[in-house]
Design a protein around this motif. Structure first.
Motif, PDB file in Angstrom:
ATOM      1  N   TYR A   1      -0.552   3.209   7.110  1.00  0.00           N
ATOM      2  CA  TYR A   1      -0.367   4.428   6.694  1.00  0.00           C
ATOM      3  C   TYR A   1       0.271   5.454   7.622  1.00  0.00           C
ATOM      4  CZ  TYR A   1      -3.149   2.825   2.866  1.00  0.00           C
ATOM      5  OH  TYR A   1      -3.770   1.983   1.534  1.00  0.00           O
TER       6      TYR A   1
ATOM      7  N   LEU B   1      -1.351  13.781  -1.480  1.00  0.00           N
ATOM      8  CA  LEU B   1      -2.550  13.161  -2.333  1.00  0.00           C
ATOM      9  C   LEU B   1      -3.913  13.711  -2.106  1.00  0.00           C
ATOM     10  CD1 LEU B   1      -1.523   9.440  -1.525  1.00  0.00           C
ATOM     11  CD2 LEU B   1      -1.306  10.732  -3.618  1.00  0.00           C
TER      12      LEU B   1
ATOM     13  N   PHE C   1      -4.781  12.979  -5.537  1.00  0.00           N
ATOM     14  CA  PHE C   1      -5.471  11.395  -5.760  1.00  0.00           C
ATOM     15  C   PHE C   1      -6.396  11.248  -6.938  1.00  0.00           C
ATOM     16  CE2 PHE C   1      -8.154   7.959  -5.060  1.00  0.00           C
ATOM     17  CZ  PHE C   1      -7.234   6.925  -4.611  1.00  0.00           C
TER      18      PHE C   1
ATOM     19  N   LEU D   1       2.526  11.777   2.496  1.00  0.00           N
ATOM     20  CA  LEU D   1       1.416  11.426   1.613  1.00  0.00           C
ATOM     21  C   LEU D   1       0.414  12.498   1.458  1.00  0.00           C
ATOM     22  CD1 LEU D   1       1.095   7.617   2.389  1.00  0.00           C
ATOM     23  CD2 LEU D   1       1.742   8.582   0.285  1.00  0.00           C
TER      24      LEU D   1
ATOM     25  N   SER E   1      -7.246  -1.605  -0.611  1.00  0.00           N
ATOM     26  CA  SER E   1      -6.102  -1.513   0.240  1.00  0.00           C
ATOM     27  C   SER E   1      -6.434  -2.499   1.619  1.00  0.00           C
ATOM     28  CB  SER E   1      -6.175  -0.133   0.709  1.00  0.00           C
ATOM     29  OG  SER E   1      -5.235  -0.045   1.925  1.00  0.00           O
TER      30      SER E   1
ATOM     31  N   THR F   1       0.834   3.987  -3.035  1.00  0.00           N
ATOM     32  CA  THR F   1       0.543   5.363  -2.825  1.00  0.00           C
ATOM     33  C   THR F   1       1.553   6.203  -3.171  1.00  0.00           C
ATOM     34  OG1 THR F   1       0.885   5.097  -0.580  1.00  0.00           O
ATOM     35  CG2 THR F   1      -1.295   4.955  -0.849  1.00  0.00           C
TER      36      THR F   1
ATOM     37  N   LEU G   1      -6.225   6.250   5.882  1.00  0.00           N
ATOM     38  CA  LEU G   1      -6.384   6.420   4.529  1.00  0.00           C
ATOM     39  C   LEU G   1      -7.589   7.449   4.087  1.00  0.00           C
ATOM     40  CD1 LEU G   1      -5.592   5.737   1.462  1.00  0.00           C
ATOM     41  CD2 LEU G   1      -7.176   3.810   1.749  1.00  0.00           C
TER      42      LEU G   1
ATOM     43  N   ASN H   1       0.926  -1.146   0.231  1.00  0.00           N
ATOM     44  CA  ASN H   1       0.211   0.094   0.174  1.00  0.00           C
ATOM     45  C   ASN H   1       0.803   1.403   0.089  1.00  0.00           C
ATOM     46  OD1 ASN H   1      -2.848  -1.025   0.234  1.00  0.00           O
ATOM     47  ND2 ASN H   1      -1.759  -1.947   2.018  1.00  0.00           N
TER      48      ASN H   1
END
Length: 297
Positions: free
Chosen positions: A185, A220, A224, A217, A180, A160, A255, A156
């Motif tokens: 995360y 995103l 995304f 992340l 996922s 990502t 997430l 994952n």
């Protein structure tokens, strides 16, 4: 005395046989393919890529792909090997009559030891490149422009970071569905996370604290893919830790904040009890059924 001796000896043998039979049955249940009922699906040709976790291999994906194939969803399973230098090689062929081909990806560098620095950096510089090369070696040969993805554990984080790093490249595909599983995360138990410490905002998914790999992340939230539907599967052993033994539910559920307002849809599925153990998730009939219903029905 002899009669008593033989009686006790017989009892001991019965106990040994019974215990041995129990553990043999348990081992069989854990290792057999957790099949599900056959389903009717549209004959689509979108490939689905499977990415395994830390220290693992394509073998972790085999029972999932076998169950999906036995359910009548697909008639083709091939493998992509990604070497430690990032070279991707496709093993097997996808015929013109292939239905929903399944791509088992195997990373030789399954602990990202070839990357320098922290894991936060390794996911971005190395893991993301491995994912891109695996996808491209298939898409370029067969002309696919859309894909589905199923990823487990570290897979994952690699995926990502692929989204984060390569989203604006010409070879970036449309991602229709992403499942996922056990995504850490926002930390891993025993390393940078502990049970029942991080809290999740039920509406936004925002965690009460953010680890470095999670902060990396956050971009995103602006990039995304909007066309992607997400199913987030995580396990709860129900032993008070609210975790699958390695990943807390909070870490997995964080997430949502990364994709909130971007993804086409988002849903969660908690697997409770022994079947929700971190590595058991990829050989679980309930998980297999959820994969089929989410991606292909």
């Amino acid at each position: 005395m002899k009669r008593k001796f033989y009686w006790w000896l017989g009892l001991i043998l019965v106990v040994i046989i019974a215990v041995g039979g129990y553990f043999s049955l348990q081992n069989y249940q854990q290792n057999k393919v957790q099949t599900i009922e056959k389903v009717k699906v549209n004959n689509k040709v979108t490939p689905t890529f499977f990415f395994h976790g830390w220290g693992s291999s394509y073998h972790a994906e085999e029972k999932m792909t076998a169950a999906i194939r036995q359910a009548g969803v697909s008639n083709t399973v091939v493998r992509v090997n990604v070497s430690k230098n990032g070279h991707a090689k496709l093993l097997g062929k996808i015929s013109k009559r292939a239905k929903n081909p399944l791509i088992e990806v195997n990373f030789a560098d399954n602990k990202l030891t070839n990357a320098k620095g922290s894991y936060t950096n390794a996911y971005y510089t190395t893991g993301a490149r491995y994912v891109r090369n695996a996808i491209n070696v298939v898409n370029k040969k067969y002309g696919y422009r859309s894909i589905n993805v199923v990823s487990h554990s570290m897979g994952n984080l690699e995926f990502t970071n692929y989204l984060r790093r390569f989203h604006n490249q010409k070879d970036f595909p449309r991602i229709n569905h992403w499942v996922s599983m056990a995504g850490h995360y926002d930390g891993i138990v025993g390393e940078d996370d502990e049970p029942n410490v991080t809290k999740i905002n039920s509406k936004t998914g925002k965690p009460s604290r953010m680890q470095p790999e999670y902060r990396a992340l956050l971009s995103l939230r602006k990039t995304f893919p909007r066309e992607t539907r997400i199913l987030n599967i995580y396990g709860n052993l129900e032993n008070g830790t609210n975790s699958d033994g390695d990943v807390t539910n909070a870490s997995a559920r964080s997430l949502k904040y990364l994709i909130n307002g971007r993804a086409k849809s988002y849903r969660e599925l908690m697997i409770r009890g022994r079947g929700g153990q971190h590595s058991a998730l990829h050989n679980n009939a309930k998980v297999n059924r959820a994969l089929v219903n989410f991606i292909w029905r």
